[in-house]
Structure formats: C-alpha cells, structure tokens
Design a protein around this motif. Structure first.
Motif, PDB file in Angstrom:
ATOM      1  N   PHE A  14       1.569  -3.769  -2.242  1.00  0.00           N
ATOM      2  CA  PHE A  14       1.915  -5.430  -3.012  1.00  0.00           C
ATOM      3  C   PHE A  14       3.313  -5.926  -1.401  1.00  0.00           C
ATOM      4  O   PHE A  14       2.781  -6.645  -1.154  1.00  0.00           O
ATOM      5  N   VAL A  15       3.910  -4.917  -1.112  1.00  0.00           N
ATOM      6  CA  VAL A  15       5.054  -5.532   0.045  1.00  0.00           C
ATOM      7  C   VAL A  15       4.087  -5.833   1.157  1.00  0.00           C
ATOM      8  O   VAL A  15       4.329  -6.602   1.899  1.00  0.00           O
ATOM      9  N   VAL A  16       3.576  -5.093   1.536  1.00  0.00           N
ATOM     10  CA  VAL A  16       3.175  -5.435   2.732  1.00  0.00           C
ATOM     11  C   VAL A  16       2.440  -5.996   2.905  1.00  0.00           C
ATOM     12  O   VAL A  16       2.019  -6.792   3.871  1.00  0.00           O
ATOM     13  N   ILE A  17       0.953  -6.188   1.690  1.00  0.00           N
ATOM     14  CA  ILE A  17       0.482  -7.525   1.464  1.00  0.00           C
ATOM     15  C   ILE A  17       1.486  -8.476   1.343  1.00  0.00           C
ATOM     16  O   ILE A  17       1.438 -10.138   2.279  1.00  0.00           O
ATOM     17  N   LEU A  18       1.907  -8.854   0.820  1.00  0.00           N
ATOM     18  CA  LEU A  18       3.354 -10.242   1.054  1.00  0.00           C
ATOM     19  C   LEU A  18       3.529 -10.511   2.102  1.00  0.00           C
ATOM     20  O   LEU A  18       3.404 -11.305   2.766  1.00  0.00           O
ATOM     21  N   ALA A  19       4.434  -9.689   3.162  1.00  0.00           N
ATOM     22  CA  ALA A  19       4.531  -9.051   4.236  1.00  0.00           C
ATOM     23  C   ALA A  19       3.697 -10.387   5.798  1.00  0.00           C
ATOM     24  O   ALA A  19       4.200 -11.227   5.957  1.00  0.00           O
ATOM     25  N   LEU A  20       2.370  -9.793   5.843  1.00  0.00           N
ATOM     26  CA  LEU A  20       1.675 -10.197   5.897  1.00  0.00           C
ATOM     27  C   LEU A  20       1.282 -11.765   5.972  1.00  0.00           C
ATOM     28  O   LEU A  20       1.060 -12.065   6.605  1.00  0.00           O
ATOM     29  N   LEU A  21       1.215 -11.884   4.332  1.00  0.00           N
ATOM     30  CA  LEU A  21       1.040 -13.424   4.453  1.00  0.00           C
ATOM     31  C   LEU A  21       1.938 -14.388   4.632  1.00  0.00           C
ATOM     32  O   LEU A  21       1.854 -15.215   4.878  1.00  0.00           O
ATOM     33  N   MET A  22       3.499 -14.141   4.710  1.00  0.00           N
ATOM     34  CA  MET A  22       4.571 -14.727   5.182  1.00  0.00           C
ATOM     35  C   MET A  22       4.572 -14.579   6.414  1.00  0.00           C
ATOM     36  O   MET A  22       4.850 -15.645   7.622  1.00  0.00           O
TER      37      MET A  22
END
Length: 315
Positions: A14-22
């Motif tokens: 989840f954190v990785v996906i959020l970082a990629l989106l940001m």
C-alpha cells in the motif's frame, strides 16, 4: 505469525502504491508550464501582514517619553497620535510626508478562505439539523397507515429526489425567496435541508422497516402506545442500522453545500474563486479548497465511526 507478516507485506505494498501515485502526480505537475507559488496562498488563510501606520499629512515626528509617536502636522492644529506599535521606522525630528509609513504593528487576521470555510461549516450544520428533523417526519409519514400523510411524503421524496439540487436552489432563492423575502443564506439552508431531508426520509423508512414486526407487537403487548413504542423500541434500533448510510448522506450534504455559491453566498467554493481572480494561483487555491472540504468530511466520518463503536459496545 504468518498472518502478521502478511499484514505487514500488504501494508508495504500500500505504501509503495501510494508513493508511486504521489511521484506520478509530482511528475505530471512538473510537465505543465505553471509556476507553483504555494506561499501566496497562506495570506488568504491567515494573513500575518503587519499593520502599517501612515502619516496623515506632512509634518514633524516627535517621540514621547512613553515611546508613543506624535506627528505635528503642518496644515492641522490637531497632531496625529500613534500610541502603540511594534516597530518604529522614524526618529525624533524626522520630516514625514502624507502616506509615509511611520510604524508597524504585528497582527494576524482571518483570510477569505478561512471565512468561507466558516460559512460552509455553518450552513452545513444548520442544514444538517433541519434535514434530520424533516427527514424523520417524512420517514414516519412514509410508513403511516394514513393515505394522506403517506402520499404527501411519497410526493415530497419523489419530487425532490427527481430534480437536481442546483435547480432547487434557484427555485428556492428566486421564487420562494421573493415571496417570503428570504436572505441568500436562509435560502441556501432551506434548499439544502429540503434536498437532504428527502434522502434521509428514505434512509429512515428503510431502517424502520428492517426491524422485525415482532418488536412493535411486543412493545404494544406491554401496554405501550404506538408513538411510545416507536420512540423507545423501534427508532433506537433503526438508528443503529441507518447510521452508516446516514453518515454518507451527511458527508454528501457538506460537498453539496458548494452549490450555494451560485446565489452569491461566499462559502468556501466562492471564496476560492474570488481568491483566484485576484491572485491567479489557480491550482494552489483549488488544492487548498479540496483539502479543507476533505478535512470537514473526514472529521464527520471519524465522529460517526466513534458513535458506531460506542453503540456496538453498548449492545
């Protein structure tokens, strides 16, 4: 142990996906020809610009023993007095001209965006209060055995849910507002209350009808009247079941309140438009406005979750 490791694994994903989106959002913002100036937004939220004291005419500065400033004006017998300040920009005997900054004082004032947020909060709370009352009345009328009240409630719900809120705001403001001489703010509260009340009515009706009929029969067999049985037995149980959809409708009310800006109510949305017209910080202001709406809806969602947990623990 395996479950714990899996949970941490999915949290990491989840954190990785959020970082990629940001990261993608940041890269997209850099690809457009726009000069980001976030510092220009802060004064519209809280303005910390010092207050300036200017000379009211040509004259001579006099510094008094209590550090107050007196300007002996050349063309007036009444001197200008500046009793308190934080920074002094002149000295004893200086010559000043009309409009010169003599001193300044530290201060902070509420910006237009914050004022718009307050109006949005006020109109949302008032509309929420009246919408719940109206929705409760209409919901009880919907399950009534009296054909008149039942049909009136059905007609109200169908008309309101079948027409756009924007059209209803115009009708309330230009038609009912003209007849009853309603102010803009009052017309906005009326329109939002009537609109949201229709949806709450259906939520309450569904919640009441989801309670087994035996609950009412048991209450009546104990000697309770129908109103008492409804108030003390049925409605408390229905409230627990309708709390999640009710919260969703109330969150929608906060977002729908942005439409009252079309009748010149300076809510958060209109305040954002006015700030943009003067600062040209289009993206920055709209991101801030969206964040403030998110703050309001998230706070309401959190409060409802707390109520749900408390009600669940009381069972």
């Amino acid at each position: 142990m395996i479950r714990t490791s899996n949970r941490w694994l999915w949290q990491t994903v989840f954190v990785v996906i959020l970082a990629l989106l940001m990261t993608g959002l940041y890269q997209a913002s850099q690809s457009i020809n726009y000069n980001w100036q976030w510092h220009r937004v802060l004064p519209f939220i809280v303005d910390t610009t010092p207050k300036e004291f200017r000379a009211q005419g040509d004259g001579t500065v006099q510094i008094n023993a209590d550090h107050s400033i007196t300007i002996n004006l050349d063309y007036s017998d009444v001197p200008q007095q500046i009793p308190a300040y934080d920074a002094r920009l002149v000295q004893q005997g200086d010559l000043v001209f009309e409009g010169d900054v003599v001193a300044s004082s530290d201060q902070w004032t509420i910006g237009p965006v914050t004022l718009g947020l307050w109006v949005t909060l006020k109109i949302s709370v008032l509309s929420l209060f009246f919408a719940i009352i109206l929705g409760l009345m209409a919901g009880l009328m919907r399950i009534s055995h009296n054909p008149v009240t039942k049909n009136l409630a059905f007609l109200y719900v169908e008309i309101i849910r079948g027409t756009p809120l924007l059209v209803q705001i115009f009708i309330v403001y230009f038609f009912l507002g003209t007849i009853f001489e309603l102010e803009r703010f009052t017309a906005g509260v009326v329109a939002l209350s009537i609109f949201t009340g229709a949806y709450i009515a259906e939520i309450i009706r569904a919640g009441i009808q989801s309670i087994p009929p035996g609950q009412m029969e048991a209450a009546r067999s104990l000697g309770m009247s129908y109103p008492k049985a409804m108030m003390y037995v049925i409605l408390p149980q229905a409230f627990k079941r309708t709390l999640p959809p009710m919260a969703g409708q109330l969150i929608t009310l906060i977002k729908d309140s942005s439409l009252v800006s079309v009748i010149s109510i300076t809510d958060l949305t209109k305040a954002g438009r006015e700030v943009i017209s003067g600062s040209f910080a289009t993206f920055e202001v709209w991101f801030v406005v969206a964040g403030l709406y998110l703050l309001l809806t998230t706070s309401l969602s959190w409060a409802v979750q707390r109520i749900e947990k408390r009600l669940a623990s009381s069972d």
